[in-house]
Design a protein around this motif. Sequence first.
Motif, PDB file in Angstrom:
ATOM      1  N   TYR A   1     -58.640  18.764   6.167  1.00  0.00           N
ATOM      2  CA  TYR A   1     -57.185  18.960   6.263  1.00  0.00           C
ATOM      3  C   TYR A   1     -56.765  20.224   5.524  1.00  0.00           C
ATOM      4  O   TYR A   1     -57.489  20.728   4.669  1.00  0.00           O
ATOM      5  CB  TYR A   1     -56.430  17.753   5.708  1.00  0.00           C
ATOM      6  CG  TYR A   1     -56.751  17.406   4.277  1.00  0.00           C
ATOM      7  CD1 TYR A   1     -57.637  16.388   3.979  1.00  0.00           C
ATOM      8  CD2 TYR A   1     -56.160  18.104   3.214  1.00  0.00           C
ATOM      9  CE1 TYR A   1     -57.948  16.061   2.661  1.00  0.00           C
ATOM     10  CE2 TYR A   1     -56.459  17.786   1.902  1.00  0.00           C
ATOM     11  CZ  TYR A   1     -57.353  16.760   1.628  1.00  0.00           C
ATOM     12  OH  TYR A   1     -57.658  16.439   0.329  1.00  0.00           O
ATOM     13  N   LEU A   2     -55.568  20.693   5.828  1.00  0.00           N
ATOM     14  CA  LEU A   2     -54.910  21.729   5.035  1.00  0.00           C
ATOM     15  C   LEU A   2     -53.968  21.000   4.085  1.00  0.00           C
ATOM     16  O   LEU A   2     -53.204  20.124   4.505  1.00  0.00           O
ATOM     17  CB  LEU A   2     -54.082  22.662   5.939  1.00  0.00           C
ATOM     18  CG  LEU A   2     -54.829  23.354   7.077  1.00  0.00           C
ATOM     19  CD1 LEU A   2     -53.840  24.187   7.900  1.00  0.00           C
ATOM     20  CD2 LEU A   2     -55.929  24.259   6.520  1.00  0.00           C
ATOM     21  N   GLY A   3     -54.023  21.359   2.808  1.00  0.00           N
ATOM     22  CA  GLY A   3     -53.174  20.687   1.823  1.00  0.00           C
ATOM     23  C   GLY A   3     -52.547  21.679   0.874  1.00  0.00           C
ATOM     24  O   GLY A   3     -52.638  22.888   1.080  1.00  0.00           O
ATOM     25  N   ASN A   4     -51.895  21.179  -0.159  1.00  0.00           N
ATOM     26  CA  ASN A   4     -51.296  22.070  -1.150  1.00  0.00           C
ATOM     27  C   ASN A   4     -51.391  21.446  -2.542  1.00  0.00           C
ATOM     28  O   ASN A   4     -51.873  20.326  -2.702  1.00  0.00           O
ATOM     29  CB  ASN A   4     -49.850  22.417  -0.772  1.00  0.00           C
ATOM     30  CG  ASN A   4     -48.932  21.215  -0.808  1.00  0.00           C
ATOM     31  OD1 ASN A   4     -48.621  20.683  -1.859  1.00  0.00           O
ATOM     32  ND2 ASN A   4     -48.522  20.749   0.377  1.00  0.00           N
ATOM     33  N   ARG A   5     -50.953  22.164  -3.547  1.00  0.00           N
ATOM     34  CA  ARG A   5     -51.217  21.803  -4.942  1.00  0.00           C
ATOM     35  C   ARG A   5     -50.216  20.829  -5.550  1.00  0.00           C
ATOM     36  O   ARG A   5     -50.292  20.537  -6.731  1.00  0.00           O
ATOM     37  CB  ARG A   5     -51.249  23.069  -5.796  1.00  0.00           C
ATOM     38  CG  ARG A   5     -52.434  23.959  -5.474  1.00  0.00           C
ATOM     39  CD  ARG A   5     -52.403  25.230  -6.309  1.00  0.00           C
ATOM     40  NE  ARG A   5     -52.507  24.972  -7.736  1.00  0.00           N
ATOM     41  CZ  ARG A   5     -52.309  25.884  -8.675  1.00  0.00           C
ATOM     42  NH1 ARG A   5     -51.984  27.111  -8.340  1.00  0.00           N
ATOM     43  NH2 ARG A   5     -52.424  25.565  -9.952  1.00  0.00           N
ATOM     44  N   SER A   6     -49.271  20.329  -4.784  1.00  0.00           N
ATOM     45  CA  SER A   6     -48.288  19.422  -5.386  1.00  0.00           C
ATOM     46  C   SER A   6     -48.963  18.130  -5.853  1.00  0.00           C
ATOM     47  O   SER A   6     -49.671  17.472  -5.099  1.00  0.00           O
ATOM     48  CB  SER A   6     -47.195  19.091  -4.362  1.00  0.00           C
ATOM     49  OG  SER A   6     -46.305  18.156  -4.925  1.00  0.00           O
ATOM     50  N   SER A   7     -48.729  17.763  -7.110  1.00  0.00           N
ATOM     51  CA  SER A   7     -49.370  16.567  -7.681  1.00  0.00           C
ATOM     52  C   SER A   7     -48.537  15.306  -7.485  1.00  0.00           C
ATOM     53  O   SER A   7     -49.061  14.196  -7.580  1.00  0.00           O
ATOM     54  CB  SER A   7     -49.574  16.778  -9.182  1.00  0.00           C
ATOM     55  OG  SER A   7     -48.313  16.875  -9.841  1.00  0.00           O
ATOM     56  N   GLY A   8     -47.240  15.475  -7.271  1.00  0.00           N
ATOM     57  CA  GLY A   8     -46.353  14.316  -7.170  1.00  0.00           C
ATOM     58  C   GLY A   8     -45.756  13.876  -8.494  1.00  0.00           C
ATOM     59  O   GLY A   8     -44.896  12.999  -8.540  1.00  0.00           O
ATOM     60  N   LEU A   9     -46.193  14.497  -9.598  1.00  0.00           N
ATOM     61  CA  LEU A   9     -45.730  14.068 -10.927  1.00  0.00           C
ATOM     62  C   LEU A   9     -44.216  14.205 -11.079  1.00  0.00           C
ATOM     63  O   LEU A   9     -43.559  13.320 -11.637  1.00  0.00           O
ATOM     64  CB  LEU A   9     -46.418  14.890 -12.023  1.00  0.00           C
ATOM     65  CG  LEU A   9     -47.891  14.586 -12.282  1.00  0.00           C
ATOM     66  CD1 LEU A   9     -48.495  15.644 -13.211  1.00  0.00           C
ATOM     67  CD2 LEU A   9     -48.042  13.189 -12.894  1.00  0.00           C
TER      68      LEU A   9
END
Length: 234
Positions: free
Chosen positions: A31-39
Amino acid sequence: DVLDAHDQDLAGRHVVVSAGGTREFLDPVRYLGNRSSGLQGIAIAQAAVARGATVTLVAANVGLPAPAGVDVVEVVTTAELHAAVVGAAARADVVVMAAAPADFRPADVSGSKIKKRDDGRTPVVELVENPDILAGLVRDRGDARRPFIVGFAAETGDENASVAGHGRAKLERKGCELLVVNDVSEGKVFGREDTEAVILAADGSEVPVPPGSKSRLAHTLWDEIVRRAGRQNP
Ligand code: CTP
Ligand code: CA
C-alpha cells in the motif's frame, strides 16, 4: 490531572474525530501510506470525552487502543474514511478532521501480487485523486453552520510561503471554521509525544499553541471550539 478537571462544557454534544493515516492498496500485500500516527486525533477524542461529549472516533490504521468511552469506527482506505465520516457527521455538532487521508490512490489495484519481471523493467503506478472529505463536508452543509468543522494541516515553510502563510491559504480554500497548523519541518510532531501549532480561524484570528503535549493542544482546541460554536448556535 489538571487536564481532566474540565467543565462538562461538551455535555449533550456529539462530536466526530478522525485520526490516523489511510492506506491505498497497490496489490493484496502493498500500500501507499503516510506518517500520521493518530496520536493527536486520539488526544482530541479523549479530551472531548473528558468534557462530556458523545464521541465517534473514525480511526485509520492507528494501532493504538482507543480511549475509554469513545465509539470507534475502524477504517483502512480513504474511501472507507470518507463513508464513515460522512455517515457520522449527519448527527454531529462538530467534526474534527485530524486524520491524514491519502490525496491519491493507485488507478488500478492488482488482484494478485505484483511480481518482478525478468527483463528488469519496473512498474509505473498511475494515481488518481481521492475526494476531499473536509471540503465535501463544508460544501454539503450549505448555509447551515452545523456541523462546526475543524481541519488540520502539516506544513513546512518554503520559498513561496511560511508555515502560517500556507495554513491561511489552505483555510480559505477549505472553507472550514478552524485550521490547526503544525510545523513538521525537521522531524517535528510526527509520532512524537509533543507538538506545537497555531490555530487559525476563518475570522482572521490566530491562537498560537506553545510546545506541549498533544492533550494540551486538544484542550486548547476544544476551548476555541466551545467559545465559537457556542456563539453560533446559542
Ligand atoms: N483532508 C480531507 N480529505 C482529503 C485530504 C485532506 O478531508 N482527501 C483534510 C485533512 O484531514 C485535514 C485537511 O483536509 O484536516 C487538510 O489536509 P491537507 O492534506 O493539509 O490538505 P490538502 O488539501 O490535501 O493539501 P496538500 O496538497 O497540502 O496535501
Ligand atoms: Ca493532503
